[in-house]
Design a protein around this motif. Structure first.
Motif, mmCIF file in Angstrom:
data_model
loop_
_atom_site.group_PDB
_atom_site.id
_atom_site.type_symbol
_atom_site.label_atom_id
_atom_site.label_comp_id
_atom_site.label_asym_id
_atom_site.label_seq_id
_atom_site.Cartn_x
_atom_site.Cartn_y
_atom_site.Cartn_z
ATOM 1 N N ALA A 61 -8.394 22.870 20.693
ATOM 2 C CA ALA A 61 -8.142 23.163 22.104
ATOM 3 C C ALA A 61 -6.687 22.971 22.509
ATOM 4 O O ALA A 61 -6.259 23.506 23.540
ATOM 5 N N THR A 62 -5.915 22.213 21.712
ATOM 6 C CA THR A 62 -4.552 21.863 22.119
ATOM 7 C C THR A 62 -3.474 22.402 21.167
ATOM 8 O O THR A 62 -2.311 22.028 21.290
ATOM 9 N N GLY A 63 -3.844 23.259 20.250
ATOM 10 C CA GLY A 63 -2.867 23.833 19.322
ATOM 11 C C GLY A 63 -2.405 22.858 18.260
ATOM 12 O O GLY A 63 -1.272 22.922 17.806
ATOM 13 N N ASP A 65 -3.718 12.415 10.805
ATOM 14 C CA ASP A 65 -2.429 12.739 11.395
ATOM 15 C C ASP A 65 -2.474 14.203 11.799
ATOM 16 O O ASP A 65 -3.127 15.022 11.141
ATOM 17 N N ALA A 66 -1.762 14.537 12.884
ATOM 18 C CA ALA A 66 -1.759 15.920 13.360
ATOM 19 C C ALA A 66 -0.409 16.284 13.954
ATOM 20 O O ALA A 66 0.281 15.428 14.518
ATOM 21 N N VAL A 67 -0.060 17.558 13.815
ATOM 22 C CA VAL A 67 1.129 18.127 14.445
ATOM 23 C C VAL A 67 0.662 19.184 15.449
ATOM 24 O O VAL A 67 -0.475 19.655 15.385
ATOM 25 N N PHE A 68 1.577 19.561 16.349
ATOM 26 C CA PHE A 68 1.204 20.452 17.453
ATOM 27 C C PHE A 68 2.196 21.583 17.621
ATOM 28 O O PHE A 68 3.388 21.431 17.345
ATOM 29 N N ASP A 69 1.689 22.713 18.121
ATOM 30 C CA ASP A 69 2.526 23.881 18.360
ATOM 31 C C ASP A 69 3.521 23.639 19.492
ATOM 32 O O ASP A 69 4.607 24.213 19.488
ATOM 33 N N THR A 70 3.138 22.798 20.465
ATOM 34 C CA THR A 70 4.001 22.553 21.619
ATOM 35 C C THR A 70 3.952 21.075 22.008
ATOM 36 O O THR A 70 2.955 20.393 21.740
ATOM 37 N N PRO A 71 4.984 20.587 22.676
ATOM 38 C CA PRO A 71 4.948 19.210 23.194
ATOM 39 C C PRO A 71 3.798 19.009 24.184
ATOM 40 O O PRO A 71 3.183 17.943 24.221
ATOM 41 N N GLU A 72 3.491 20.026 24.985
ATOM 42 C CA GLU A 72 2.392 19.920 25.948
ATOM 43 C C GLU A 72 1.055 19.734 25.224
ATOM 44 O O GLU A 72 0.206 18.952 25.653
ATOM 45 N N ALA A 82 -3.532 16.396 23.833
ATOM 46 C CA ALA A 82 -4.365 15.800 22.783
ATOM 47 C C ALA A 82 -4.366 14.281 22.899
ATOM 48 O O ALA A 82 -5.416 13.650 22.773
ATOM 49 N N THR A 83 -3.208 13.694 23.151
ATOM 50 C CA THR A 83 -3.123 12.245 23.311
ATOM 51 C C THR A 83 -4.047 11.793 24.440
ATOM 52 O O THR A 83 -4.825 10.849 24.288
ATOM 53 N N HIS A 84 -3.970 12.484 25.563
ATOM 54 C CA HIS A 84 -4.804 12.143 26.724
ATOM 55 C C HIS A 84 -6.289 12.213 26.377
ATOM 56 O O HIS A 84 -7.032 11.256 26.616
ATOM 57 N N TRP A 85 -6.741 13.330 25.810
ATOM 58 C CA TRP A 85 -8.163 13.511 25.546
ATOM 59 C C TRP A 85 -8.688 12.603 24.442
ATOM 60 O O TRP A 85 -9.799 12.067 24.545
ATOM 61 N N LEU A 86 -7.898 12.397 23.410
ATOM 62 C CA LEU A 86 -8.352 11.513 22.330
ATOM 63 C C LEU A 86 -8.478 10.071 22.823
ATOM 64 O O LEU A 86 -9.427 9.362 22.462
ATOM 65 N N ARG A 97 -9.130 9.212 25.931
ATOM 66 C CA ARG A 97 -10.323 9.203 26.800
ATOM 67 C C ARG A 97 -11.605 9.132 25.983
ATOM 68 O O ARG A 97 -12.605 8.575 26.443
ATOM 69 N N LEU A 98 -11.579 9.702 24.787
ATOM 70 C CA LEU A 98 -12.749 9.632 23.900
ATOM 71 C C LEU A 98 -12.858 8.283 23.194
ATOM 72 O O LEU A 98 -13.822 8.033 22.479
ATOM 73 N N GLY A 99 -11.847 7.403 23.380
ATOM 74 C CA GLY A 99 -11.919 6.054 22.833
ATOM 75 C C GLY A 99 -11.175 5.834 21.534
ATOM 76 O O GLY A 99 -11.331 4.780 20.904
ATOM 77 N N TYR A 100 -10.369 6.805 21.119
ATOM 78 C CA TYR A 100 -9.632 6.658 19.869
ATOM 79 C C TYR A 100 -8.250 6.068 20.120
ATOM 80 O O TYR A 100 -7.659 6.251 21.183
ATOM 81 N N ARG A 101 -7.749 5.381 19.134
ATOM 82 C CA ARG A 101 -6.382 4.851 19.198
ATOM 83 C C ARG A 101 -5.450 5.966 18.744
ATOM 84 O O ARG A 101 -5.644 6.545 17.669
ATOM 85 N N VAL A 102 -4.451 6.258 19.567
ATOM 86 C CA VAL A 102 -3.502 7.328 19.250
ATOM 87 C C VAL A 102 -2.103 6.727 19.237
ATOM 88 O O VAL A 102 -1.649 6.159 20.233
ATOM 89 N N LEU A 103 -1.434 6.844 18.100
ATOM 90 C CA LEU A 103 -0.065 6.375 17.968
ATOM 91 C C LEU A 103 0.843 7.599 17.980
ATOM 92 O O LEU A 103 0.683 8.511 17.166
ATOM 93 N N ILE A 104 1.775 7.619 18.916
ATOM 94 C CA ILE A 104 2.666 8.761 19.063
ATOM 95 C C ILE A 104 3.886 8.550 18.181
ATOM 96 O O ILE A 104 4.646 7.600 18.374
ATOM 97 N N ARG A 105 4.050 9.420 17.223
ATOM 98 C CA ARG A 105 5.197 9.399 16.326
ATOM 99 C C ARG A 105 6.111 10.568 16.708
ATOM 100 O O ARG A 105 5.684 11.507 17.377
ATOM 101 N N GLN A 106 7.333 10.523 16.262
ATOM 102 C CA GLN A 106 8.280 11.588 16.607
ATOM 103 C C GLN A 106 7.782 12.951 16.147
ATOM 104 O O GLN A 106 7.879 13.933 16.878
ATOM 105 N N THR A 107 7.245 13.012 14.943
ATOM 106 C CA THR A 107 6.857 14.303 14.369
ATOM 107 C C THR A 107 5.360 14.613 14.441
ATOM 108 O O THR A 107 4.951 15.725 14.164
ATOM 109 N N HIS A 108 4.534 13.616 14.784
ATOM 110 C CA HIS A 108 3.095 13.818 14.752
ATOM 111 C C HIS A 108 2.350 12.770 15.567
ATOM 112 O O HIS A 108 2.966 11.817 16.040
#
Length: 82
Positions: free
Chosen positions: A14-16, A47-54, A59-63, A65-76
């Protein structure tokens, strides 16, 4: 497939996003410089990469909300079960 796999795959579609790393063998984890006790070796991290910063932001927001831990890295994003 687990609920974790299903949830992450749905959000990525859903988020590219594209998964770049999932389950790893211990040897592969060492080769890529993964942490000693990496959850990738247990199938509990991706680990995942995205087509756009948006897409990455959405994806960070929705993951989270689903209860997962999301670590934001520069590239992924690193996504894991807590």
């Amino acid at each position: 497939m687990s609920a974790f796999d299903d949830d992450v795959n749905r959000v990525l579609l859903a988020t590219g996003g594209s998964e770049t790393s999932g389950v790893r063998s211990i040897n592969h984890n060492i080769k890529v410089g993964g942490e000693k006790n990496s959850l990738h070796c247990l199938g509990l991290a991706k680990d995942a990469v995205f087509d756009t910063p948006e897409g990455k932001r959405q994806a960070t927001h929705w993951l989270r909300r689903l209860g997962y831990r999301v670590l934001i890295r520069q590239t992924h994003l690193h996504i894991q079960l807590d």
